[in-house]
Design a protein around this motif. Structure first.
Motif, PDB file in Angstrom:
ATOM      1  N   ASP A  25       0.821  -1.221   0.000  1.00  0.00           N
ATOM      2  CA  ASP A  25       0.000   0.000   0.000  1.00  0.00           C
ATOM      3  C   ASP A  25       0.852   1.267   0.000  1.00  0.00           C
ATOM      4  O   ASP A  25       0.506   2.250  -0.661  1.00  0.00           O
ATOM      5  CB  ASP A  25      -0.948   0.014   1.204  1.00  0.00           C
ATOM      6  CG  ASP A  25      -2.080  -0.993   1.068  1.00  0.00           C
ATOM      7  OD1 ASP A  25      -2.355  -1.450  -0.063  1.00  0.00           O
ATOM      8  OD2 ASP A  25      -2.688  -1.332   2.107  1.00  0.00           O
ATOM      9  N   ASP A  26       1.969   1.258   0.737  1.00  0.00           N
ATOM     10  CA  ASP A  26       2.835   2.442   0.777  1.00  0.00           C
ATOM     11  C   ASP A  26       3.491   2.691  -0.580  1.00  0.00           C
ATOM     12  O   ASP A  26       3.603   3.842  -1.024  1.00  0.00           O
ATOM     13  CB  ASP A  26       3.920   2.286   1.853  1.00  0.00           C
ATOM     14  CG  ASP A  26       3.348   2.354   3.263  1.00  0.00           C
ATOM     15  OD1 ASP A  26       2.267   2.951   3.450  1.00  0.00           O
ATOM     16  OD2 ASP A  26       3.994   1.804   4.179  1.00  0.00           O
ATOM     17  N   THR A  27       3.902   1.624  -1.252  1.00  0.00           N
ATOM     18  CA  THR A  27       4.505   1.753  -2.577  1.00  0.00           C
ATOM     19  C   THR A  27       3.496   2.331  -3.561  1.00  0.00           C
ATOM     20  O   THR A  27       3.812   3.231  -4.351  1.00  0.00           O
ATOM     21  CB  THR A  27       5.001   0.382  -3.078  1.00  0.00           C
ATOM     22  OG1 THR A  27       5.969  -0.118  -2.150  1.00  0.00           O
ATOM     23  CG2 THR A  27       5.607   0.477  -4.464  1.00  0.00           C
ATOM     24  N   ALA A  44       0.803   4.149  -2.837  1.00  0.00           N
ATOM     25  CA  ALA A  44       0.509   5.540  -2.460  1.00  0.00           C
ATOM     26  C   ALA A  44       1.642   6.479  -2.878  1.00  0.00           C
ATOM     27  O   ALA A  44       1.382   7.588  -3.349  1.00  0.00           O
ATOM     28  CB  ALA A  44       0.266   5.627  -0.951  1.00  0.00           C
ATOM     29  N   ASP A  45       2.880   6.038  -2.719  1.00  0.00           N
ATOM     30  CA  ASP A  45       4.020   6.862  -3.138  1.00  0.00           C
ATOM     31  C   ASP A  45       3.978   7.138  -4.640  1.00  0.00           C
ATOM     32  O   ASP A  45       4.256   8.256  -5.077  1.00  0.00           O
ATOM     33  CB  ASP A  45       5.347   6.187  -2.785  1.00  0.00           C
ATOM     34  CG  ASP A  45       5.629   6.194  -1.285  1.00  0.00           C
ATOM     35  OD1 ASP A  45       4.958   6.946  -0.543  1.00  0.00           O
ATOM     36  OD2 ASP A  45       6.531   5.431  -0.864  1.00  0.00           O
ATOM     37  N   PHE A  46       3.628   6.126  -5.425  1.00  0.00           N
ATOM     38  CA  PHE A  46       3.536   6.326  -6.869  1.00  0.00           C
ATOM     39  C   PHE A  46       2.397   7.281  -7.223  1.00  0.00           C
ATOM     40  O   PHE A  46       2.566   8.188  -8.040  1.00  0.00           O
ATOM     41  CB  PHE A  46       3.334   4.985  -7.593  1.00  0.00           C
ATOM     42  CG  PHE A  46       3.066   5.152  -9.064  1.00  0.00           C
ATOM     43  CD1 PHE A  46       4.079   5.552  -9.928  1.00  0.00           C
ATOM     44  CD2 PHE A  46       1.803   4.938  -9.590  1.00  0.00           C
ATOM     45  CE1 PHE A  46       3.836   5.731 -11.291  1.00  0.00           C
ATOM     46  CE2 PHE A  46       1.554   5.105 -10.944  1.00  0.00           C
ATOM     47  CZ  PHE A  46       2.574   5.507 -11.787  1.00  0.00           C
ATOM     48  N   ARG A  53       0.972   9.608  -5.418  1.00  0.00           N
ATOM     49  CA  ARG A  53       1.234  10.981  -4.952  1.00  0.00           C
ATOM     50  C   ARG A  53       2.459  11.607  -5.585  1.00  0.00           C
ATOM     51  O   ARG A  53       2.583  12.831  -5.651  1.00  0.00           O
ATOM     52  CB  ARG A  53       1.421  10.991  -3.435  1.00  0.00           C
ATOM     53  CG  ARG A  53       0.160  10.807  -2.640  1.00  0.00           C
ATOM     54  CD  ARG A  53       0.416  11.088  -1.169  1.00  0.00           C
ATOM     55  NE  ARG A  53       1.565  10.346  -0.652  1.00  0.00           N
ATOM     56  CZ  ARG A  53       1.497   9.255   0.092  1.00  0.00           C
ATOM     57  NH1 ARG A  53       0.341   8.759   0.424  1.00  0.00           N
ATOM     58  NH2 ARG A  53       2.598   8.655   0.511  1.00  0.00           N
ATOM     59  N   GLY A  54       3.382  10.801  -6.035  1.00  0.00           N
ATOM     60  CA  GLY A  54       4.668  11.295  -6.516  1.00  0.00           C
ATOM     61  C   GLY A  54       4.633  11.841  -7.932  1.00  0.00           C
ATOM     62  O   GLY A  54       3.630  11.757  -8.635  1.00  0.00           O
ATOM     63  N   GLU A 103       9.115   2.730 -12.612  1.00  0.00           N
ATOM     64  CA  GLU A 103       8.594   3.422 -11.434  1.00  0.00           C
ATOM     65  C   GLU A 103       7.144   3.016 -11.154  1.00  0.00           C
ATOM     66  O   GLU A 103       6.640   3.219 -10.059  1.00  0.00           O
ATOM     67  CB  GLU A 103       8.679   4.944 -11.600  1.00  0.00           C
ATOM     68  CG  GLU A 103       7.670   5.535 -12.583  1.00  0.00           C
ATOM     69  CD  GLU A 103       7.883   7.015 -12.841  1.00  0.00           C
ATOM     70  OE1 GLU A 103       8.135   7.769 -11.894  1.00  0.00           O
ATOM     71  OE2 GLU A 103       7.803   7.397 -14.018  1.00  0.00           O
ATOM     72  N   LYS A 109      -3.366   6.820 -10.634  1.00  0.00           N
ATOM     73  CA  LYS A 109      -2.538   7.981 -10.979  1.00  0.00           C
ATOM     74  C   LYS A 109      -3.298   8.895 -11.943  1.00  0.00           C
ATOM     75  O   LYS A 109      -3.368  10.105 -11.748  1.00  0.00           O
ATOM     76  CB  LYS A 109      -1.223   7.511 -11.612  1.00  0.00           C
ATOM     77  CG  LYS A 109      -0.255   8.623 -11.942  1.00  0.00           C
ATOM     78  CD  LYS A 109       0.354   9.183 -10.683  1.00  0.00           C
ATOM     79  CE  LYS A 109       1.552  10.048 -10.966  1.00  0.00           C
ATOM     80  NZ  LYS A 109       2.105  10.595  -9.725  1.00  0.00           N
TER      81      LYS A 109
END
Length: 128
Positions: free
Chosen positions: A16-18, A20-22, A24-25, A33, A109
């Motif tokens: 989930d963190d991976t 979310a990072d994608f 938001r990033g 990526e 995204k």
């Protein structure tokens, strides 16, 4: 165990963190990526001619958006059908692992850029 084919966000094995990072990033352009795409998948995506050759994240997002276009009858492609079309396109490209994760990552995204493109609520089960 079900052998159901097609997109299912519950089959996404990405942390989930991976994810979310994608979402938001910023997009760097390196196709790896995208959660679920490693070197082997990147190589498969880069095969082909013209619009079928995907070598960066922008092209992958572009392909996702191209599949949103009208269906054969000129009707609007809704969220679930759109994700299915992308999932099967990835399958046709030879991507055999993490297809649902890739679809979910790209759909989420893009939904941040174009709200309404992806509706995760359509995949909620009443049984849970």
């Amino acid at each position: 165990m079900s052998d159901a084919q097609g997109y299912d966000p519950k089959r996404s094995r990405v942390n989930d963190d991976t994810m979310a990072d994608f979402i938001r990033g910023t997009v760097s352009g390196d196709v790896t990526e995208v959660p679920g795409i490693g070197p082997a998948a990147a190589k498969k995506l880069a095969c082909g001619e013209g619009d079928e050759k995907v070598t960066n994240t922008y092209q992958l997002i572009g392909k996702f958006l191209m599949l949103k276009g009208p269906d054969e009858d000129g009707n609007k492609v809704e969220s679930m059908e759109h994700c299915e079309k992308f999932w099967y396109w990835l399958q046709d490209k030879g991507i055999s692992a993490h297809r649902s994760a890739i679809v979910k990552a790209v759909a989420c995204k893009v939904n941040g850029l174009f709200p309404g493109v992806y509706d995760p609520d359509l995949y909620d089960d009443d049984d849970e």
